[in-house]
Motif scaffolding. Structure first.
Motif, PDB file in Angstrom:
ATOM      1  N   ALA A 115      -2.948   6.739   7.241  1.00  0.00           N
ATOM      2  CA  ALA A 115      -2.460   6.327   5.924  1.00  0.00           C
ATOM      3  C   ALA A 115      -0.957   6.074   5.959  1.00  0.00           C
ATOM      4  CB  ALA A 115      -2.798   7.391   4.883  1.00  0.00           C
ATOM      5  N   TYR A 116      -0.208   7.015   6.538  1.00  0.00           N
ATOM      6  CA  TYR A 116       1.242   6.823   6.634  1.00  0.00           C
ATOM      7  C   TYR A 116       1.582   5.645   7.541  1.00  0.00           C
ATOM      8  CZ  TYR A 116       2.117  11.328   4.350  1.00  0.00           C
ATOM      9  OH  TYR A 116       2.179  12.360   3.446  1.00  0.00           O
ATOM     10  N   ALA A 117       0.847   5.517   8.640  1.00  0.00           N
ATOM     11  CA  ALA A 117       1.117   4.412   9.565  1.00  0.00           C
ATOM     12  C   ALA A 117       0.868   3.059   8.892  1.00  0.00           C
ATOM     13  CB  ALA A 117       0.251   4.548  10.809  1.00  0.00           C
ATOM     14  N   ALA A 118      -0.162   2.987   8.060  1.00  0.00           N
ATOM     15  CA  ALA A 118      -0.451   1.734   7.358  1.00  0.00           C
ATOM     16  C   ALA A 118       0.682   1.381   6.401  1.00  0.00           C
ATOM     17  CB  ALA A 118      -1.770   1.852   6.596  1.00  0.00           C
ATOM     18  N   ILE A 119       1.202   2.373   5.694  1.00  0.00           N
ATOM     19  CA  ILE A 119       2.295   2.128   4.747  1.00  0.00           C
ATOM     20  C   ILE A 119       3.555   1.684   5.490  1.00  0.00           C
ATOM     21  CG2 ILE A 119       3.843   3.219   3.082  1.00  0.00           C
ATOM     22  CD1 ILE A 119       1.461   5.067   2.345  1.00  0.00           C
ATOM     23  N   VAL A 120       3.947   2.462   6.502  1.00  0.00           N
ATOM     24  CA  VAL A 120       5.168   2.134   7.251  1.00  0.00           C
ATOM     25  C   VAL A 120       5.004   0.798   7.970  1.00  0.00           C
ATOM     26  CG1 VAL A 120       6.659   2.850   9.153  1.00  0.00           C
ATOM     27  CG2 VAL A 120       5.861   4.539   7.496  1.00  0.00           C
ATOM     28  N   GLY A 121       3.819   0.552   8.533  1.00  0.00           N
ATOM     29  CA  GLY A 121       3.583  -0.715   9.233  1.00  0.00           C
ATOM     30  C   GLY A 121       3.699  -1.899   8.295  1.00  0.00           C
TER      31      GLY A 121
END
Length: 214
Positions: free
Chosen positions: A178-184
């Motif tokens: 979830a965090y990786a999707a947002i930051v990406g």
């Protein structure tokens, strides 16, 4: 949004950003942090560091896409709160896990890569916090200051790597994803804005200026 220019906007944001900290302090004194309060505090402060990093990275896209230029004046306090929770995360780890034993902490950094990644992220955030003032903008110059503060993306990447390695032992990657999707998504937006033909046109027509940090 006119509300963002109101004198009360910054105090309200400051109070909201302190709420997680106040809740954790209350939970610790009221014995509401579960069976392992120390682990809860370490994880919660790390989670809030990542959340604030996501919020900071989202300021510019929201400012541009929503047409809210006044959001820029909130970037510095939000960034400093990301650093605040990162320092709390370090202190909780150093106290509850390591008993403030510096040799043990140093050995843990050398032994566990995810700890090293976390320390590297904190080092970058320390540099950004130390150069967040208007005086630093003037001393470095607009271009150099902006280039330096793009390291927030590297700090976010290292924080994600820290989180990923920590969860890898338990094979639990839902929150990491979830965090990786947002930051990406925020990285991709920044890259698109930087290298699109419209961006090249803007750079050619306008000289770089230091951004005001209200």
């Amino acid at each position: 949004m006119k509300a963002l220019l109101h004198p009360a906007a910054k105090p309200v944001v400051f109070a909201l950003c302190l709420l997680p900290f106040c809740w954790l302090v209350f939970g610790a004194f009221a014995d509401r942090l579960g069976a392992n309060p120390a682990e809860h505090l370490i994880r919660a402060t790390g989670d809030w560091t990542l959340r604030f990093l996501c919020i900071v990275l989202a300021v510019t896209p929201l400012r541009v896409l929503a047409g809210w230029p006044a959001l820029a004046r909130l970037r510095r306090p939000l960034g400093l709160f990301a650093y605040f929770y990162a320092v709390l995360h370090l202190l909780c780890y150093a106290w509850f896990d390591m008993g403030f034993e510096v040799p043990d902490i140093a050995a843990d950094i050398a032994k566990r890569p995810f700890i090293l990644a976390g320390f590297a992220a904190l080092a970058l955030l320390t540099l950004l916090a130390a150069t967040s003032s208007n005086r630093a903008v003037k001393a470095l110059g607009g271009r150099r200051w902006q280039a330096l503060h793009r390291l927030v993306y590297a700090a976010a990447g290292l924080a994600l790597l820290h989180f990923f390695w920590m969860r890898a032992g338990k094979n639990d990657f839902a929150e990491v994803a979830a965090y990786a999707a947002i930051v990406g998504a925020l990285w991709l937006w920044r890259l698109w804005r930087r290298f699109s033909p419209a961006a090249a046109s803007r750079r050619a027509s306008a000289p770089a200026r230091p951004r005001a940090r209200g």
